[in-house]
Write a protein that holds these residues in place. Structure first.
Motif, PDB file in Angstrom:
ATOM      1  N   PRO A  38       0.833  -1.208   0.000  1.00 53.76           N
ATOM      2  CA  PRO A  38       0.000   0.000   0.000  1.00 53.76           C
ATOM      3  C   PRO A  38       0.866   1.257   0.000  1.00 53.76           C
ATOM      4  O   PRO A  38       1.976   1.267   0.551  1.00 53.76           O
ATOM      5  N   LEU A  39       0.354   2.309  -0.591  1.00 52.36           N
ATOM      6  CA  LEU A  39       1.075   3.580  -0.671  1.00 52.36           C
ATOM      7  C   LEU A  39       1.493   4.069   0.709  1.00 52.36           C
ATOM      8  O   LEU A  39       2.608   4.540   0.902  1.00 52.36           O
ATOM      9  N   LYS A  40       0.613   3.936   1.700  1.00 50.87           N
ATOM     10  CA  LYS A  40       0.978   4.395   3.053  1.00 50.87           C
ATOM     11  C   LYS A  40       2.173   3.612   3.605  1.00 50.87           C
ATOM     12  O   LYS A  40       3.008   4.165   4.317  1.00 50.87           O
ATOM     13  N   GLU A  41       2.287   2.343   3.242  1.00 53.19           N
ATOM     14  CA  GLU A  41       3.421   1.538   3.666  1.00 53.19           C
ATOM     15  C   GLU A  41       4.699   1.968   2.925  1.00 53.19           C
ATOM     16  O   GLU A  41       5.794   1.980   3.502  1.00 53.19           O
ATOM     17  N   ALA A  42       4.560   2.349   1.670  1.00 52.92           N
ATOM     18  CA  ALA A  42       5.706   2.860   0.903  1.00 52.92           C
ATOM     19  C   ALA A  42       6.239   4.139   1.550  1.00 52.92           C
ATOM     20  O   ALA A  42       7.454   4.338   1.652  1.00 52.92           O
ATOM     21  N   LEU A  43       5.334   4.998   2.011  1.00 52.40           N
ATOM     22  CA  LEU A  43       5.753   6.235   2.680  1.00 52.40           C
ATOM     23  C   LEU A  43       6.475   5.908   3.995  1.00 52.40           C
ATOM     24  O   LEU A  43       7.487   6.530   4.312  1.00 52.40           O
ATOM     25  N   ARG A  44       5.986   4.935   4.738  1.00 52.30           N
ATOM     26  CA  ARG A  44       6.659   4.511   5.972  1.00 52.30           C
ATOM     27  C   ARG A  44       8.056   3.970   5.675  1.00 52.30           C
ATOM     28  O   ARG A  44       9.018   4.230   6.399  1.00 52.30           O
TER      29      ARG A  44
END
Length: 112
Positions: A38-44
């Protein structure tokens, strides 16, 4: 006592010099792979890769669950974010160690 004061001054001075030499996050180069996450995981993952970086965003600004399957080699963070948000109308505003991700039609935020 005077000797301790001089040592303290030297430590503070060297720390200040180190912080001044640090390039803004958006121009730093990154080599990273996102494999169907997920995109939010990529940001993390980017926050972990770039020590001290914090992304700030509203979950309603973009689809943070959208799956990302991309690879980057020696790419600036700004170019990487432009690619990640190619389908969205998101702008990036860097203030100190924070990067604000927001819709382009929203006014500038102050005080980060």
């Amino acid at each position: 006592m005077r000797r301790k004061f001089i040592i303290l001054i030297m430590i503070v001075s060297s720390y200040s010099c180190f912080e001044q030499d640090k390039a803004p996050f958006l121009v730093q180069e990154v080599t990273i792979t996102f494999s169907n996450i997920p995109l939010k995981e990529a940001l993390r993952k980017l926050e972990q890769e770039l020590d001290g970086l914090v992304f700030m965003y509203s979950p309603s600004s973009f689809d943070s669950e959208r799956k990302i399957n991309l690879s980057f080699e020696k790419t600036t963070l700004e170019a990487l974010l432009e690619r990640l948000f190619k389908e969205d109308d998101i702008s990036f505003l860097e203030r100190k160690n924070k990067i604000l991700l927001k819709p382009k039609n929203v006014g500038n935020e102050e005080g980060l």
